[in-house]
Enzyme design. Structure first.
Site, PDB file in Angstrom:
ATOM      1  N   ARG A   1      -0.123  -4.072   7.247  1.00  0.00           N
ATOM      2  CA  ARG A   1       0.549  -3.391   8.216  1.00  0.00           C
ATOM      3  C   ARG A   1       1.672  -4.121   9.056  1.00  0.00           C
ATOM      4  NH1 ARG A   1      -4.100   1.466   8.939  1.00  0.00           N
ATOM      5  NH2 ARG A   1      -5.055  -0.553   7.904  1.00  0.00           N
TER       6      ARG A   1
ATOM      7  N   ASP B   1       0.986  -1.000   0.173  1.00  0.00           N
ATOM      8  CA  ASP B   1      -0.042  -0.093   0.157  1.00  0.00           C
ATOM      9  C   ASP B   1       0.814   1.128  -0.080  1.00  0.00           C
ATOM     10  OD1 ASP B   1      -2.488  -1.433   0.012  1.00  0.00           O
ATOM     11  OD2 ASP B   1      -2.198  -1.898   2.230  1.00  0.00           O
TER      12      ASP B   1
ATOM     13  N   GLN C   1      -9.570  -1.248  10.771  1.00  0.00           N
ATOM     14  CA  GLN C   1     -10.174  -2.366  10.690  1.00  0.00           C
ATOM     15  C   GLN C   1     -11.056  -2.682  11.574  1.00  0.00           C
ATOM     16  OE1 GLN C   1      -9.638  -3.953   7.558  1.00  0.00           O
ATOM     17  NE2 GLN C   1      -8.110  -2.826   7.171  1.00  0.00           N
TER      18      GLN C   1
ATOM     19  N   HIS D   1     -15.805  -2.060 -10.610  1.00  0.00           N
ATOM     20  CA  HIS D   1     -17.460  -2.017 -10.344  1.00  0.00           C
ATOM     21  C   HIS D   1     -18.002  -0.988 -11.116  1.00  0.00           C
ATOM     22  CE1 HIS D   1     -20.716  -1.437  -7.041  1.00  0.00           C
ATOM     23  NE2 HIS D   1     -21.313  -1.603  -8.134  1.00  0.00           N
ATOM     24  N   ASP D   2     -18.620  -1.455 -12.074  1.00  0.00           N
ATOM     25  CA  ASP D   2     -19.389  -0.469 -13.231  1.00  0.00           C
ATOM     26  C   ASP D   2     -20.221  -1.320 -13.986  1.00  0.00           C
ATOM     27  OD1 ASP D   2     -19.817   1.562 -15.447  1.00  0.00           O
ATOM     28  OD2 ASP D   2     -17.572   2.681 -14.527  1.00  0.00           O
ATOM     29  N   ILE D   3     -20.756  -0.730 -15.061  1.00  0.00           N
ATOM     30  CA  ILE D   3     -21.545  -1.598 -16.046  1.00  0.00           C
ATOM     31  C   ILE D   3     -20.909  -3.120 -16.361  1.00  0.00           C
ATOM     32  CG2 ILE D   3     -23.161   0.383 -16.475  1.00  0.00           C
ATOM     33  CD1 ILE D   3     -21.939   0.451 -19.219  1.00  0.00           C
TER      34      ILE D   3
ATOM     35  N   LYS E   1       0.036  -8.427  -2.950  1.00  0.00           N
ATOM     36  CA  LYS E   1      -1.180  -7.786  -3.496  1.00  0.00           C
ATOM     37  C   LYS E   1      -0.976  -6.353  -3.866  1.00  0.00           C
ATOM     38  CE  LYS E   1      -4.119  -5.331  -1.386  1.00  0.00           C
ATOM     39  NZ  LYS E   1      -4.940  -4.459  -0.754  1.00  0.00           N
TER      40      LYS E   1
ATOM     41  N   LYS F   1     -10.884  -3.856  -7.471  1.00  0.00           N
ATOM     42  CA  LYS F   1     -12.395  -3.763  -6.969  1.00  0.00           C
ATOM     43  C   LYS F   1     -13.284  -3.079  -7.989  1.00  0.00           C
ATOM     44  CE  LYS F   1     -11.172  -3.482  -1.958  1.00  0.00           C
ATOM     45  NZ  LYS F   1      -9.782  -3.648  -1.824  1.00  0.00           N
TER      46      LYS F   1
ATOM     47  N   ASP G   1      -5.623  -5.818  -6.827  1.00  0.00           N
ATOM     48  CA  ASP G   1      -6.845  -5.679  -5.958  1.00  0.00           C
ATOM     49  C   ASP G   1      -7.256  -4.374  -6.440  1.00  0.00           C
ATOM     50  OD1 ASP G   1      -8.969  -5.807  -3.950  1.00  0.00           O
ATOM     51  OD2 ASP G   1      -7.484  -5.254  -2.401  1.00  0.00           O
TER      52      ASP G   1
ATOM     53  N   THR H   1     -13.753  -4.765   5.231  1.00  0.00           N
ATOM     54  CA  THR H   1     -13.358  -5.221   6.444  1.00  0.00           C
ATOM     55  C   THR H   1     -13.389  -3.856   7.348  1.00  0.00           C
ATOM     56  OG1 THR H   1     -11.077  -5.205   5.938  1.00  0.00           O
ATOM     57  CG2 THR H   1     -12.050  -7.006   5.841  1.00  0.00           C
TER      58      THR H   1
END
Length: 224
Positions: A205, A10, A184, A63-65, A32, A61, A59, A115
């Site tokens: 972390r 990250d 979290q 998200h769309d049509i 990841k 994620k 990763d 999470t």
């Protein structure tokens, strides 16, 4: 899978990401890469991280049509990621198209409930169910859509595994005993998640912020 631990990278800085992954590569099973890294480094960054020799979990994620997600997945196939995420809440058609567009060696998994969210957070966005019930509903939908598995917290993975025997379960938000919780809200230990059916354990972390990431990763492997 001999080592189920995927280290969450990250950071937007490629040099830092490479240094971190190299420092722990002997005791992790994969890397990841999320939005923070991808938005800063794109395809080039993923290719460079792939040179470390560990499987890549992308990763993003999505998200769309359905059509947009399918084309996005097609554009990512050249990166040879091992795992790719879409949001299960995007619906069955979107998930079906994402899986159809993915390369034969890519596991496409549906993100259920983040999470960082609890009952109150779900209620605020219009979901009346608790996280456990929402994960169960979205897991069933992901299975019907032909995805390989889901992303869920360790608190729901046991039930998901019981309902979907051959599913692939990605569990993030893990914290070894005594670690800081941070942002979290639904956490378990890596050992508990593995015992309850997790296929891979995404850990950030507790390894990346450790004084010695290699030792931290080795200790977590030893706890499994």
């Amino acid at each position: 899978m001999s080592n189920p631990i995927y280290l969450a990278i990250d950071t937007p800085y490629l040099d830092n990401a490479q240094a971190l992954a190299n420092s722990a590569k002997n005791h992790i099973g994969g890397i990841k890469l999320g939005l923070e890294f991808f938005c800063a480094n794109g395809h080039h960054g993923v290719h460079e991280m792939g040179k470390i020799g560990l499987p890549i979990f992308l990763d993003l994620k999505l998200h769309d049509i359905p059509n947009t997600v399918a084309k996005a997945v097609q554009s990512l196939n050249m990166l040879s990621a091992a795992i790719l995420t879409v949001h299960a809440s995007g619906g069955r058609a979107m998930m079906e198209d994402a899986k159809a567009a993915a390369g034969s060696n890519i596991k496409v998994v549906g993100v259920t409930v983040l999470t960082s969210m609890d009952d109150h957070d779900l209620n605020r966005v219009g979901v009346e169910d608790n996280p456990h019930d929402q994960v169960r509903r979205l897991a069933d939908l992901a299975s019907e859509a032909g995805l390989d598995g889901i992303v869920c917290s360790g608190q729901e993975v046991k039930t998901a595994h019981q309902r979907w025997k051959d599913g692939f379960f990605v569990v993030p938000g893990l914290r070894p005993a005594g670690s800081a919780v941070g942002d979290q809200k639904r956490i378990v230990t890596p050992r508990q998640a593995r015992d309850d059916g997790a296929s891979i354990l995404v850990i950030g972390r507790p390894i990346s912020a450790a004084e010695n990431p290699d030792e931290a990763a080795r200790a977590i492997v030893g706890s499994l």
